[in-house]
Every structure is written in C-alpha cells, then in structure tokens.
Design a protein around this motif. Structure first.
Motif: not given
Length: 434
Positions: A225-235
């Motif tokens: 998995p990419n280490p970056l994830t959306e802060l609020f779950g989704q754009p």
C-alpha cells in the motif's frame, strides 16, 4: 572474481517535480527561473543519483538495515572499534547513474506568499520554479557484487525496492515529485564464466542490462500500500460558484486586440488547475486566523516582523521555514537551535478544474476625478466559470496529525464550502467562490 548484479529500477513521475539547481544561476541568468532544473553538461534535465540514494537509504532505515546495505560512518561501539575511533563501512550497493525521458518540455511555475494581515501578495516573495511533467520516466542503475549468484543481500535489496515510494525534489507537501516504481530488471553477470566476462567486456553502461535481464518487480502485481492516505477518508469535491482565476504570470498577446490577456495556470495537458501551493497557503492562513480568533496559540507564518514559531500545532502540521534559518522565538545568541525549518505532515495535490468554461473578462480602472474610464487602464483576465475541483489532502498514516490542527482545518474547509473564504484573484469582486 565475483558475480556482478546490475539492476535497473524504472520510476515514473505521477505529479510534476524536479531536483532544482539554484547554484547554477549566474549574473546573466535574470531571464531563467529562480529555481531552474538541474542539468547535465549537455544542458539536458538531470536527476542526481544521490537524491535517490538518500531516499532508498531512508527506506532501509525503517527496517534497521541501512548500514548493512548502504554503509555508514560512525563512532566505534566498543566491539568493532574503540569508541574514540571512527568506523567507515563501504556501501555494497553502488548507484551507477540515472537517465530521464521527458514526454514534454519542462514548464515554469510562479508563486508568491500572501500577507496574513492585508490578504494580498507579500512583497518580494514572487519566485519561479522549473518542473518536469508528469509521465517523466526515471531510469536508475544499481550494482551489487556478491561471491555467488544467489545471495541474501540481493534478495533483500529487491524486497526493499518493492516497498519504495520515492519523492523527487522539493515541494513535497504541495504534491510535487510523487513517483511510482513501475518495474525492476536484474541482470546477473558471472565474471568467472566466459559468457559473463564477454558480456562485461564488450558492453557498457545501460547495455549491461540487456534482453536476458529478468523482471524481479512489476507494479501491476504490486500489493504494497501507498504510505499516504486521505486525511478525511476521501477527497472533497467543490463546485465553482462564479469564476476562478489563478494565474502563472503569463501574459498572452492577442493579434488585432487592444490588450493582451493574463492566462490561467495550466498543467502539462493544457487543463486549468488549482496548484497545491494555493490550497496549502489559503487553508493554512485560514487555520491561523481561526485559532487566533478563539485565543489559541497560532503564529502568523508570513508578514512583516513575523515568522513561523516552529512550535505551534500549525507549524508542526503544515511545516515551517525561515530564510535566516532561525525560528522566531529563538534567542539571537543561541547557536544550538538554529534550523532551516521542518517539512509538514500534510500533502496538498494539484487539482484540475473539470467541466468549466474558459472566458475572457475585460476590466478597466475608473478615473477617481472624472468618474469615467481611466486612460490606458484596460486589462483582461482569462477565467474558468463553473466546473468542479477535487481537493486531496493526504498524510503519512504513520505520522498522526495534531487534533487542534485537524479541527482548525475542518473549520477552514467549511468556510471554503460556505463562501466565507475564496481562492485565486478577485475574491472581493465576484470571483473565487466555491
């Protein structure tokens, strides 16, 4: 003799990015960007292998294998050398070089800072940067020598590459330099054999990795998995309520017209965009305003006689920098705590404005005495009317965001959605509302 393993790692830029070389500017470089691309002796864009070496070493450091794979220089620990002596361990992995393949020529982007009190451009902060386009292919060659064809260190290096998500150059928190590793090829050359020695002596450089190389990593089969994830779950998706103008300092002459037009910023596909620098600057400024309004600690990161404090929740979340290299709250005679800044925890990506309509808006200044149009004051802006923008705010899932900064950012986004906060030019005269 030994066995030489030549690996070719193939990366691709998914966002614009570059390693810059401001040291290459000379007295006659006034027409070049303030942050030009690093270039080789032939004037072609260049990516130093040291940039990728540092990134890969940091990745190995997460598993505690940086020294075993990439060497080290450290004080003795009492077992391999006395603590008073320095131990130098050579890197078994060699970075042979890189090559870039650009689908389009580089572009130049301009940016400026916004004064937190006047809500206008901060004087003397306009600068430009040269960027390579998304889709740029980066080829990296590595070499590892082992006594035998099959070696644990080789397998470890391949596994490390498979988990690698390098970011190229500066501007990482505004979405620049994001890459993906698409493929890794390996060519094992046994220098004790006649065929291996013949291939080694009759070929050189990139040709050492030929059609007999084996594919040891393929992005299409990637499960890491990419280490970056959306802060609020989704754009978050916004619609443009009126018109939007975010320029790039470009002025286009129109044949047969009295005036030219200030064009909107476009990406390498000629689509109008809102750059990550705009999202980061506008939202940070609003977060500072919100926290100060309720009596909480938040510095004014831009403005006269101000600067980042380096300690508040917003400096930790958005990052901070200072030209002097000294945080604002550092005593003048304190030489131990000087720093050039710290990278933020959030990543704001460029946003394409989709389904909008481009229009030219003409403006003229009024004569304050006669009440009519001022002579020679006609100018035109290109704007994008309507359309949608999708805001992506990501962070490393291993690095938590301070609760205070998260709450302030949520309120700032709410101000953006309700029209209390605008972006781009002309926000006080019917533009920039989402």
């Amino acid at each position: 003799m030994s066995v030489a393993h030549i690996l070719r790692a193939e990366l691709e830029l998914v966002t614009a990015g570059a390693v810059t070389a401001p040291e290459s500017l000379t007295i006659g470089s006034v027409l070049r960007p303030d942050l030009p691309l690093a270039r080789d002796g032939w004037g072609d864009p260049y990516l130093p292998a040291t940039s990728l070496a540092g990134s890969l070493r940091r990745q190995a450091g997460l598993t505690g294998r940086a020294e075993a794979l990439f060497g080290n220089v450290r004080p003795g620990d009492g077992t391999d050398a006395p603590e008073s002596e320095t131990v130098a361990i050579a890197s078994p992995v060699r970075f042979l070089g890189t090559r870039l393949e650009l689908p389009q020529p580089p572009e130049t982007r301009h940016r400026t800072a916004t004064d937190r009190h006047r809500a206008a451009a901060q004087p003397k902060t306009l600068h430009s940067r040269e960027l390579m386009p998304p889709g740029t292919k980066i080829l990296l060659w590595l070499r590892l020598d082992t006594p035998y064809p099959d070696a644990p260190l080789l397998d470890e290096l391949v596994d490390l590459l498979a988990t690698w998500h390098p970011v190229i150059g500066r501007g990482r928190t505004t979405g620049h330099g994001q890459t993906i590793l698409t493929r890794v090829l390996k060519r094992t050359i046994d220098l004790d054999s006649a065929d291996g020695l013949r291939h080694w002596l009759l070929n050189g450089g990139p040709e050492l990795v030929d059609e007999h190389a084996a594919i040891v990593y393929d992005h299409e089969k990637d499960t890491v998995p990419n280490p970056l994830t959306e802060l609020f779950g989704q754009p978050m998706q916004f619609s443009v309520a009126d018109a939007l103008h975010i320029g790039n300092g470009a002025f286009l002459d129109r044949p047969g017209r009295r005036t030219g037009v200030f064009t909107v910023l476009r990406d390498h596909d000629d689509l109008p965009i809102v750059p990550g620098t705009t999202w980061k600057g506008v939202l940070r400024s609003r977060c500072e305003f919100i926290l100060r309004s309720v009596g909480l600690d938040a510095c004014s990161s831009v403005g006269e006689n101000t600067g980042p404090c380096s300690t508040c929740a917003l400096c930790t979340t958005f990052g901070w920098t200072e030209n002097s290299g000294t945080p604002r709250n550092t005593p003048p005679d304190d030489e131990t705590t000087k720093s050039t800044g710290a990278r933020g925890l959030l990543v704001f990506a460029d946003t394409v404005i989709r389904d909008g309509t481009r229009r030219i808006r003409n403006h003229v200044a009024l004569d304050r005495i006669f009440g009519g149009a001022a002579k020679g004051a006609l100018y035109s802006h290109e704007t994008v009317e309507g359309g949608t923008v999708t805001v992506s705010i990501r962070h490393d899932r291993e690095k938590p965001i301070p609760d205070l900064a998260r709450a302030a950012l949520l309120l700032a986004l709410d101000d953006l959605a309700t029209g209390r906060l605008g972006i781009g030019a002309g926000t006080t005269r019917g533009q920039g509302t989402l």
